[in-house]
Design a protein around this motif. Structure first.
Motif, PDB file in Angstrom:
ATOM      1  N   MET A 269       0.541  -1.546   0.488  1.00 35.80           N
ATOM      2  CA  MET A 269      -0.244  -0.215  -0.396  1.00 35.80           C
ATOM      3  C   MET A 269       0.995   0.666  -0.073  1.00 35.80           C
ATOM      4  O   MET A 269       2.736   1.194   0.012  1.00 35.80           O
ATOM      5  CB  MET A 269      -0.855   0.581   1.604  1.00 35.80           C
ATOM      6  CG  MET A 269      -1.796   0.833   0.865  1.00 35.80           C
ATOM      7  SD  MET A 269      -3.026   1.063  -0.169  1.00 35.80           S
ATOM      8  CE  MET A 269      -3.832   0.140  -0.712  1.00 35.80           C
ATOM      9  N   GLY A 270       0.327   2.179  -0.139  1.00 36.23           N
ATOM     10  CA  GLY A 270       1.435   3.679   0.254  1.00 36.23           C
ATOM     11  C   GLY A 270      -0.201   5.030   0.574  1.00 36.23           C
ATOM     12  O   GLY A 270      -0.771   4.868   0.580  1.00 36.23           O
ATOM     13  N   VAL A 271       0.285   5.831   0.478  1.00 38.44           N
ATOM     14  CA  VAL A 271      -0.055   6.975   0.714  1.00 38.44           C
ATOM     15  C   VAL A 271       0.691   8.035  -0.566  1.00 38.44           C
ATOM     16  O   VAL A 271       1.508   8.224  -1.130  1.00 38.44           O
ATOM     17  CB  VAL A 271       0.351   8.006   1.823  1.00 38.44           C
ATOM     18  CG1 VAL A 271      -0.132   6.898   3.131  1.00 38.44           C
ATOM     19  CG2 VAL A 271       1.931   8.367   2.323  1.00 38.44           C
ATOM     20  N   GLN A 272      -0.110   9.592  -0.527  1.00 41.40           N
ATOM     21  CA  GLN A 272      -0.034  10.455  -1.486  1.00 41.40           C
ATOM     22  C   GLN A 272       0.560  11.702  -1.233  1.00 41.40           C
ATOM     23  O   GLN A 272      -0.542  11.731  -0.331  1.00 41.40           O
ATOM     24  CB  GLN A 272      -0.883  10.882  -2.732  1.00 41.40           C
ATOM     25  CG  GLN A 272      -2.104  10.044  -2.518  1.00 41.40           C
ATOM     26  CD  GLN A 272      -3.261  10.454  -3.363  1.00 41.40           C
ATOM     27  OE1 GLN A 272      -3.156  11.042  -4.569  1.00 41.40           O
ATOM     28  NE2 GLN A 272      -4.856  10.183  -3.103  1.00 41.40           N
ATOM     29  N   ILE A 273       1.567  12.068  -1.381  1.00 40.25           N
ATOM     30  CA  ILE A 273       1.809  13.559  -0.533  1.00 40.25           C
ATOM     31  C   ILE A 273       2.276  14.620  -1.959  1.00 40.25           C
ATOM     32  O   ILE A 273       2.589  14.302  -2.533  1.00 40.25           O
ATOM     33  CB  ILE A 273       3.232  13.486   0.016  1.00 40.25           C
ATOM     34  CG1 ILE A 273       3.543  12.363   0.976  1.00 40.25           C
ATOM     35  CG2 ILE A 273       3.740  14.338   0.643  1.00 40.25           C
ATOM     36  CD1 ILE A 273       4.895  11.262   1.062  1.00 40.25           C
TER      37      ILE A 273
END
Length: 303
Positions: A269-273
């Motif tokens: 999974m990941g996050v968007q900055i």
């Protein structure tokens, strides 16, 4: 399979796949990378090309190669090179956490916890991380998005209807919906887009970057066309399950998708900055500091 890759991002295609493959994806400020100079080059501002890689440093290398104005296009701009990329000193940077947009964006179990673990890395690096109350109506952003998207898709693909080309249901729905929109509908959608851009600009007076999950669902079976529900919330379109990427795409802001490790089933999974327009270099430098502290693409899930 490859060290670097390029792709396009209209509705998260440099961010969702990066999250699901434990790599980095970068959607640059709209206009930094020229698109193909064909068709309309004035009105449609939803999609952009961008790089993917296993580190922000490698992202920076390809971004410099891809960037630059194209005199055939009206909205491009010249940007200073970002490579060689040096990691930022994150101490004191303020990061706003938008989470699930105050419950407006359904998320599969474990995604928010996974994202918060990544935020704790930024805190360890000295950042100030704060939750942010939903700054704008998620439904208004969505309505603006689907109108502008359908309008753009219809503009590019409507000729296929006259050719009796075989189209899947979602493409046919998009084209017919776009053709049904009036000029006033499109104007209203762009006014919402303009309002959201101004609200976001005000937020960036307080925060150096904002963070959202990169996806609302974990990687799913390739045989499934698309998720039809999330935690019991029915999806009313074929792409509603990707709504979390819309706040960035709608107003053309730069966003770095960073990997955040693996869930209970070993899936990534990941996050968007994301930051204000033309903060591409600052986001990549922040990402480089995060990468040095985590190194997720060089790791594998515990099985």
């Amino acid at each position: 399979m490859t060290a670097l890759a390029d792709g396009s991002d209209m509705m998260g295609s440099l961010r969702n796949p990066a999250a699901w493959n434990n790599v980095y994806g970068f959607r640059p400020s709209w206009g930094r990378i020229p698109s193909e100079a064909r068709g309309d080059t004035f009105l449609h501002q939803l999609a952009t090309l961008g790089p993917m890689a296993r580190s922000p440093e490698d992202i920076a290398l390809l971004l410099d190669v891809m960037s630059g104005p194209d005199l055939r296009q009206p909205h491009g701009f010249a940007a200073a090179p970002v490579s060689p990329l040096r990691a930022a000193d994150p101490k004191g940077l303020r990061i706003g956490w938008l989470g699930d947009w105050d419950g407006a964006l359904p998320m599969e179990e474990g995604i928010l916890d996974n994202s918060k673990a990544a935020l704790s890395v930024f805190e360890t690096l000295g950042c100030i991380v704060e939750p942010v109350v939903a700054p704008f109506s998620a439904e208004a952003i969505w309505q603006s998005w689907i109108d502008l998207r359908s309008w753009q898709v219809a503009g590019g693909l409507a000729h296929l209807l006259q050719q009796d080309a075989p189209l899947k249901d979602s493409a046919l729905w998009e084209i017919e919906r776009g053709l049904s929109l009036s000029a006033e509908d499109v104007h209203k959608a762009s006014v919402i887009r303009s309002d959201w851009f101004q609200v976001a600009a005000k937020l960036f007076e307080k925060y150096d970057a904002l963070v959202l999950p990169s996806a609302q669902v974990w990687p799913f079976d390739a045989e499934l066309p698309y998720p039809t529900s999330i935690n019991g919330h029915a999806m009313d379109t074929y792409h509603r399950w990707m709504q979390v990427v819309i706040p960035v795409s709608l107003i053309g802001l730069p966003a770095l998708a960073v990997p955040t490790g693996f869930g209970a089933q070993g899936l990534p999974m990941g996050v968007q900055i994301f930051g204000p327009r033309d903060s591409d270099a600052a986001l990549l430098r922040l990402g480089a500091a995060y990468h040095a502290a985590t190194g997720w693409p060089q790791k594998h899930p515990a099985m």
